[in-house]
Scaffold this motif. Structure first.
Motif, short mmCIF file in Angstrom:
data_model
loop_
_atom_site.label_atom_id
_atom_site.label_comp_id
_atom_site.label_asym_id
_atom_site.label_seq_id
_atom_site.Cartn_x
_atom_site.Cartn_y
_atom_site.Cartn_z
N GLU A 172 1.01 -0.20 12.00
CA GLU A 172 0.02 0.09 10.96
C GLU A 172 0.13 1.53 10.48
N GLN A 180 3.29 1.91 8.22
CA GLN A 180 3.10 1.26 6.91
C GLN A 180 2.16 2.08 6.03
N ARG A 181 1.12 2.62 6.64
CA ARG A 181 0.19 3.46 5.88
C ARG A 181 0.90 4.71 5.37
#
Length: 203
Positions: A99, A102-103
């Motif tokens: 996560e 991807q952020r």
């Protein structure tokens, strides 16, 4: 070369995080095209690199490589420390590595122009999720070879993987010693120190 480490150290400020990543791609004197907080991140990147090169724990890691390939040992240690950060990321950062990466790609995508070779590698960085794959020990061999191909001469980086695996536990111990030292150093820096007049131009 320790991309993940740099963005982790600025994870609470998106613009600074972008700048801390861009530090490997922006040459001295080219920072003015970016907003202030991104510039601070670029200067922070240089401070971190300078601190690492002088740090005794980082030097111990470099000394684990034999003399004949020691010239590029600093690059190798950067990559190795990124591996251990990726391996233990949820414990250290308190969030999922996938996560987080991807952020970060979403933050970096709209930045234009992408400086230096970043414009060429970004599509692969994102689609192959290099930052996430650093957690795989075998991927480090590929990273060493990829970086080695950028040098006209044999950089010996392609020969670093066996030393990494042979000394895996020792490098991991070095990483855990280095982590609080670099975190404390970054916390100690003031805004005035993250400016062109206080930041090293070459390392």
């Amino acid at each position: 070369m320790n991309f993940l480490f740099h963005i982790y150290l600025s994870k609470n400020d998106p613009e600074e995080m972008i700048g801390n990543f861009l530090g490997d791609f922006v040459k001295a004197g080219q920072e003015d095209i970016f907003p202030e907080n991104i510039r601070k991140g670029i200067f922070l990147h240089r401070k971190i690199d300078a601190f690492s090169m002088k740090n005794s724990t980082f030097k111990n890691s470099k000394n684990r490589f034999p003399k004949e390939i020691k010239r590029y040992s600093g690059i190798a240690v950067d990559v190795i420390y990124d591996h251990f950060l990726a391996k233990h990321f949820s414990k250290i950062a308190g969030e999922d590595l996938l996560e987080f990466t991807q952020r970060f790609y979403e933050l970096l995508s709209p930045i234009e122009p992408k400086p230096g070779r970043l414009k060429d590698i970004f599509p692969f960085l994102k689609s192959e999720n290099w930052l996430y794959r650093y957690r795989e020990p075998e991927y480090i061999d590929f990273v060493f070879k990829r970086i080695s191909n950028r040098f006209k001469r044999d950089s010996s980086l392609s020969h670093c993987y066996p030393i990494f695996r042979k000394n895996y536990n020792q490098f991991e111990q070095d990483f855990w010693q280095f982590l609080p030292q670099i975190e404390e150093y970054v916390k100690s820096l003031t805004s005035s120190q993250l400016s062109a007049s206080h930041s090293p131009l070459r390392l």
